[in-house]
Structure formats: C-alpha cells, structure tokens
Design an enzyme around this catalytic site. Sequence first.
Site, PDB file in Angstrom:
ATOM      1  N   CYS A 156       0.803  -1.242   0.000  1.00  0.00           N
ATOM      2  CA  CYS A 156       0.000   0.000   0.000  1.00  0.00           C
ATOM      3  C   CYS A 156       0.826   1.278   0.000  1.00  0.00           C
ATOM      4  O   CYS A 156       0.268   2.362   0.004  1.00  0.00           O
ATOM      5  CB  CYS A 156      -0.941  -0.003   1.197  1.00  0.00           C
ATOM      6  SG  CYS A 156      -0.094   0.212   2.787  1.00  0.00           S
ATOM      7  N   CYS A 187       1.468  -4.021   8.719  1.00  0.00           N
ATOM      8  CA  CYS A 187       1.256  -2.664   8.225  1.00  0.00           C
ATOM      9  C   CYS A 187      -0.089  -2.174   8.760  1.00  0.00           C
ATOM     10  O   CYS A 187      -1.112  -2.838   8.566  1.00  0.00           O
ATOM     11  CB  CYS A 187       1.261  -2.661   6.699  1.00  0.00           C
ATOM     12  SG  CYS A 187       0.841  -1.045   5.988  1.00  0.00           S
ATOM     13  N   CYS A 218      -2.716  -1.429   5.621  1.00  0.00           N
ATOM     14  CA  CYS A 218      -3.371  -2.467   4.820  1.00  0.00           C
ATOM     15  C   CYS A 218      -3.457  -3.812   5.533  1.00  0.00           C
ATOM     16  O   CYS A 218      -4.050  -4.748   5.003  1.00  0.00           O
ATOM     17  CB  CYS A 218      -2.693  -2.628   3.469  1.00  0.00           C
ATOM     18  SG  CYS A 218      -1.046  -3.393   3.526  1.00  0.00           S
ATOM     19  N   CYS A 238      12.405  -7.452  12.530  1.00  0.00           N
ATOM     20  CA  CYS A 238      12.929  -8.368  11.524  1.00  0.00           C
ATOM     21  C   CYS A 238      11.871  -8.480  10.417  1.00  0.00           C
ATOM     22  O   CYS A 238      10.827  -9.102  10.617  1.00  0.00           O
ATOM     23  CB  CYS A 238      13.202  -9.706  12.200  1.00  0.00           C
ATOM     24  SG  CYS A 238      14.053 -10.896  11.202  1.00  0.00           S
TER      25      CYS A 238
END
Length: 133
Positions: free
Chosen positions: A51, A97, A100, A120
Amino acid sequence: MSDRIDRTDEQWRQLLTDEQYAILRRKGTERPFTGEYCDHKGRGTYVCAGCRAQLFASDTKFDSGSGWPSFTAPRTEEGVDLEADHSHGMTRTEVLCARCGGHLGHVFPDGPAPTGLRYCINSAALDFEGEQG
C-alpha cells in the site's frame, strides 16, 4: 490509521507478485539472506509493498546477522500494528502494516540501542524510496 486500505483477496493477487502475496497476505516468510533489502545501504524510506505506507527510515536499519532487513524502530508508532503470534510452536510478536494489514515480519527484544528492539522484516513486504546504495 485513518486511510485504511481494504481490498479483496483477488485484488491483492492482481496487485502483488506471488512472493509478496504469500508474505503480506498469507503470513509467509522469505528464506534468510535472499531478500533484496537484506544488505541494502540506501538512504531513504522503506514502504509497504502492498500500500506504499511509510514504515521504516533507513537510519534505523542495522545488520543483525539474521538474514532479514532489521530496524530498531518503525518510522512512526502508528505505522505498524503488533499482534501476538503463537504459530509454529513459538510465541512471537508479529508486525503488520497498520494501513493495509499486511504481514511484515516480527519484532524481538534483542536489538541495539536506543530501543533494544529488532524489527525483523521480509524484503518482499517492502519497497524502497530514496537513494539507492
């Protein structure tokens, strides 16, 4: 995050490569030391491959020796969501995220100062905006 992006599974399949889809939407992982950004040294911002949300600044990236791009902190606290992950017989903290909902990787409490954290992150979950290095 107010500009949340919701797409159907079919829309994600059309937008992402097979590897990006497997990681971002199906919580997969790439093999260590194979990702495009593992040894990347460019200056700029790492964004979500799904996104384009700004996730990590290059000045927080460090060589953890883990085989995945590692960061001490997200660009903003609001840019990522953290969730408990009990898969594979382990307890970890998953990094998503916030825009999204894509799976990015995991965060561990074994990073360097100033945070002591190691985000990570899968290279395939990222794109880079800035100076290549």
